[in-house]
Scaffold this active site. Structure first.
Site, short mmCIF file in Angstrom:
data_model
loop_
_atom_site.label_atom_id
_atom_site.label_comp_id
_atom_site.label_asym_id
_atom_site.label_seq_id
_atom_site.Cartn_x
_atom_site.Cartn_y
_atom_site.Cartn_z
N LYS A 114 1.00 -1.22 0.03
CA LYS A 114 -0.09 -0.07 0.06
C LYS A 114 0.91 1.06 0.09
O LYS A 114 2.16 1.17 0.47
CB LYS A 114 -0.96 -0.18 1.28
CG LYS A 114 -2.20 0.82 1.04
CD LYS A 114 -3.18 0.18 0.59
CE LYS A 114 -4.37 1.17 0.09
NZ LYS A 114 -5.54 0.59 -0.21
N ASP A 154 -6.98 4.55 -4.61
CA ASP A 154 -7.66 4.35 -3.18
C ASP A 154 -8.22 5.68 -3.22
O ASP A 154 -8.62 6.44 -4.00
CB ASP A 154 -6.56 3.88 -2.17
CG ASP A 154 -7.31 3.42 -0.98
OD1 ASP A 154 -7.88 2.56 -0.88
OD2 ASP A 154 -7.27 4.27 0.02
P1 NDP Z 1 -12.83 7.50 -2.80
O1 NDP Z 1 -11.97 8.75 -2.63
O2 NDP Z 1 -13.60 7.45 -4.17
O3 NDP Z 1 -14.32 8.05 -1.76
C1 NDP Z 1 -13.91 8.40 -0.37
C2 NDP Z 1 -15.20 8.54 0.19
O4 NDP Z 1 -15.18 8.76 1.48
C3 NDP Z 1 -15.78 9.88 -0.09
O5 NDP Z 1 -17.11 10.20 0.03
C4 NDP Z 1 -15.16 10.65 0.92
O6 NDP Z 1 -15.64 11.89 1.24
C5 NDP Z 1 -15.31 9.65 2.32
N1 NDP Z 1 -14.15 9.84 3.11
C6 NDP Z 1 -12.89 9.90 3.10
N2 NDP Z 1 -12.36 9.99 4.18
C7 NDP Z 1 -13.22 10.32 5.17
C8 NDP Z 1 -13.31 10.68 6.37
N3 NDP Z 1 -11.93 10.45 7.09
N4 NDP Z 1 -14.35 10.53 7.13
C9 NDP Z 1 -15.32 10.49 6.58
N5 NDP Z 1 -15.56 10.27 5.15
C10 NDP Z 1 -14.40 10.17 4.42
O7 NDP Z 1 -12.27 6.35 -2.23
P2 NDP Z 1 -12.92 4.91 -2.46
O8 NDP Z 1 -14.38 4.93 -2.66
O9 NDP Z 1 -11.90 4.26 -3.70
O10 NDP Z 1 -12.47 4.12 -1.19
C11 NDP Z 1 -13.43 4.01 -0.13
C12 NDP Z 1 -12.86 2.90 0.83
O11 NDP Z 1 -13.07 1.62 0.09
C13 NDP Z 1 -11.36 3.34 1.51
O12 NDP Z 1 -11.56 2.57 2.81
C14 NDP Z 1 -10.56 2.30 0.62
O13 NDP Z 1 -9.43 1.91 1.12
C15 NDP Z 1 -11.75 1.08 0.44
N6 NDP Z 1 -11.55 0.34 -0.75
C16 NDP Z 1 -11.49 1.00 -2.05
C17 NDP Z 1 -11.21 0.04 -3.23
C18 NDP Z 1 -11.18 0.53 -4.42
O14 NDP Z 1 -11.18 -0.05 -5.37
N7 NDP Z 1 -11.40 1.95 -4.82
C19 NDP Z 1 -10.85 -1.33 -3.11
C20 NDP Z 1 -11.09 -1.96 -1.73
C21 NDP Z 1 -11.14 -0.98 -0.50
P3 NDP Z 1 -15.36 13.21 0.59
O15 NDP Z 1 -15.84 13.24 -0.76
O16 NDP Z 1 -15.81 14.40 1.41
O17 NDP Z 1 -13.80 13.33 0.68
#
Ligand code: NDP
Length: 452
Positions: A114, A154
Site C-alpha cells: 500500500k 484508493d
Molecule cells: P474515494 O476517494 O472515491 O471516496 C471516499 C469517500 O469516503 C468519499 O465520499 C469521502 O468523502 C469519504 N471519506 C474519505 N475520508 C473520510 C473520512 N476521514 N471521514 C468520512 N468520510 C471520508 O475512495 P474509495 O471509494 O475508492 O474508497 C473508500 C474505501 O474503500 C476506503 O477505505 C478504501 O481503502 C476502500 N477500498 C477501495 C477500493 C477501490 O477499489 N477503490 C478497494 C478496496 C477497498 P469526501 O468526498 O468528502 O472526500
C-alpha cells in the site's frame, strides 16, 4: 515498553487478525504458524520519500510519499495509493497488512502493499494535482514494476490520477508495462475495474443473504444503508438498486445524506453525485429536497429500519454505539466496502450478536473479504496486460462473481473448520477470512524459506 513509535491503526489491524487466529484452533493444529505471524507482521520493505511540486502560484510545495512493500510471497506487491492529508505510516501499514490476506483470498497471485501521500487533492486545481502526480511517480517509479510492485487507486486517486502517474512511469522508464491498475479502457485498463469493489461487495453480501435465508431471500426488497459517496459507495449503490434493493443513505467527509421517501436513491441522483465528486464538491451541493443532509453525522443512527449496512467511506467509521444502533434498527448484514470500516468494539458487538441470536442472522463480513473484488479485477487487469488482450465486460463480471463466491465459501468453510460454530450459529466470516488468508500466506512463506 516498545521502542517503536505508536502506530494505532496498524496495531488495531494486527490485533484484529491475531486475536481471531488465537481464538481458533489454528495454532493448536499448527503451532509453528505463530512464528509465521511474527515474521509476516513486519513489512519486507518500507519506502519513504520527499515529493516537491510547484503550485499554481509558482511556489514550492512539499509532501511525504510512501510505499509499504509488505509481502511478495504470492506475487508482485499489489495495493492502492491513497492521497489524503491523514496518510501516515501507521495507516499505510494497516492497509498493507490487510491487503496481504485480502489478495490471498482472491485466489490470484498477488502480494500485498500500500502507498500514498499526505497530499490533499481538495482545493487543488487539476494542474496542481497533475504536477503532484508527476513528482510523486518520478520517485516511486524507481521502486515499482510489472513484476515487482503494481499499485492501484484508493481514496483520492481516481483513474485520472492513475493516468498521470502511468504516463510519468512510461516517460521515466521508456517502457509500457502494466505497472498500475485502474488504467483507462483504451490504454490497458480492464472493463469493470471502476465498478469492481462496489459490485463485488454486493455479490459477497448476496451470498450471505442467500445462505442465511436458505436460498429464499435476495437483495429484492431490502433496505440498504451505505456510507461514502466515492468509487466504492457509488457502484455498490447502483448494484443494490439493480438487484431490487433500496439505498437509503450515502455520505461524505462532512455529513450524510438520507433519503426522505420510500423510494430511496435512484440511478440519476447517484450519477449526479458521481459528477459532484469528479469536481471535488461536497454532497451539500446536491439541491434535492428528496434527500436530507445532516451535517457532521454518519448515516448509521439516522437511517431508520434497515436490513443491510455497507460502510464504504474510510476506516473506523462504525463505532460500538453505532453498531448497537444498527442492530436495534433491524440490520442483519454488515459488510465493509471500506478497509477496517468498523472499530474493534463494533466488530465485537456484531460478533456477540451473531452468537446470541442463533438462526436469526446478524452477520458481519470484514473488508478483507467483502471488498476484495477491486483488487481481484486489478489482478485480472494484470493478466490481460500480460497477455496483451482485453476481455469483455461480461467476461470480467462473470469472473468477478466467481471470485466473490469462492471467497465467501472459503471464509465460510474455513470458519467451520477452525472455529466450530455452536448449534444454529452462523460461522464467523471475520474468523474465516483471517484464517484462510493467513494460512495460505504462511504456508507459501515457509515453502520459500521466509521462516522455518
Ligand atoms: P474515494 O476517494 O472515491 O471516496 C471516499 C469517500 O469516503 C468519499 O465520499 C469521502 O468523502 C469519504 N471519506 C474519505 N475520508 C473520510 C473520512 N476521514 N471521514 C468520512 N468520510 C471520508 O475512495 P474509495 O471509494 O475508492 O474508497 C473508500 C474505501 O474503500 C476506503 O477505505 C478504501 O481503502 C476502500 N477500498 C477501495 C477500493 C477501490 O477499489 N477503490 C478497494 C478496496 C477497498 P469526501 O468526498 O468528502 O472526500
Amino acid at each position: 515498553m516498545s521502542n517503536l513509535p505508536s502506530e494505532p491503526e496498524f496495531e488495531q489491524a494486527y490485533k484484529e487478525l491475531a486475536s481471531t487466529l488465537e481464538n481458533s484452533s489454528l495454532f493448536q493444529k499448527n503451532p509453528e504458524y505463530k512464528k509465521a505471524l511474527e515474521v509476516a507482521a513486519i513489512p519486507e520493505r518500507v519506502i519513504q520519500f520527499r515529493v516537491t511540486w510547484e503550485d499554481d502560484k509558482g511556489q514550492c510545495q512539499v509532501n511525504r510519499g510512501y510505499r509499504v512493500q509488505y509481502n511478495s510471497v504470492l506475487g508482485p506487491y499489489k495495493g492502492g495509493l491513497r492521497f489524503h492529508p491523514t496518510v501516515n505510516l501507521s495507516i499505510l501499514k494497516f492497509l498493507g497488512f490487510e491487503q496481504i490476506f485480502k489478495n490471498a483470498l482472491t485466489g490470484l497471485n498477488m502480494g500485498g502493499g500500500k502507498g500514498g501521500a499526505d497530499f490533499d487533492p481538495k482545493g487543488k486545481s487539476d494542474n496542481e494535482i497533475r504536477k503532484f502526480c508527476v513528482a510523486f511517480m518520478r520517485e516511486l517509479s524507481k521502486h515499482i514494476g510489472a513484476f515487482t510492485d503494481v499499485p492501484a487507486g484508493d481514496i483520492g486517486v481516481s483513474p485520472r490520477e492513475i493516468g498521470w502517474m502511468f504516463g510519468t512511469y512510461r516517460n521515466e522508464k521508456n517502457k509500457w508495462e502494466g505497472v498500475l491498475t485502474g488504467k483507462g479502457g483504451s490504454w490497458g485498463g480492464s472493463l469493470i475495474r471502476p465498478e469492481a469493489t462496489g459490485y463485488g461487495l454486493v455479490y459477497y453480501v448476496q451470498h450471505m443473504i442467500q445462505y442465511a435465508s436458505g436460498g429464499k431471500e435476495s437483495f429484492e426488497g431490502k433496505k440498504v444503508a451505505i456510507s461514502g459517496s466515492g468509487n466504492v459507495a457509488q457502484y455498490a449503490a447502483l448494484k443494490v438498486m439493480e438487484l431490487g434493493g433500496t439505498v437509503v443513505s450515502l455520505s461524505d467527509s462532512k455529513g450524510c445524506l438520507i433519503a426522505t421517501d420510500e423510494k430511496g436513491f435512484n440511478e440519476d441522483v447517484v450519477n449526479t453525485i458521481a459528477q459532484l465528486k469528479v469536481e471535488r464538491k461536497a454532497l451539500t451541493e446536491l439541491n434535492d429536497e428528496k434527500y436530507k443532509y445532516i451535517e457532521g453525522a454518519r448515516p448509521w443512527t439516522h437511517v431508520g429500519k434497515i436490513d443491510v449496512a455497507l460502510p464504504s467511506a474510510t476506516q473506523n467509521e462504525v463505532s460500538e454505539d453505532e453498531a448497537k444502533a444498527l442492530i436495534d434498527a433491524g440490520c442483519k448484514f454488515i459488510a465493509e466496502g471500506s478497509n477496517m470500516g468498523c472499530t474493534q468494539e463494533a466488530i465485537d458487538v456484531f460478533e456477540a450478536a451473531r452468537k446470541e441470536k442463533k438462526g436469526e442472522a446478524i452477520w458481519y463480513a470484514p473488508g478483507k473479504a467483502a471488498n476484495a473484488g477491486g483488487v481481484a479485477v486489478s489482478g485480472l487487469e494484470m493478466a490481460q496486460n500480460s497477455a496483451r488482450l482485453s476481455w469483455t465486460s461480461e467476461e470480467v463480471d462473470e469472473k468477478l462473481k466467481g471470485i466473490m463466491e469462492a471467497c465467501f465459501k472459503n471464509c465460510l468453510e474455513t470458519a467451520k473448520e477452525y472455529i466450530e460454530p455452536a448449534e444454529g450459529e452462523f460461522p464467523s466470516l471475520v474468523g474465516g477470512a483471517n484464517i484462510a488468508g493467513f494460512r495460505k500466506v504462511a504456508a507459501a512463506m515457509k515453502d520459500q524459506g521466509d521462516w522455518w
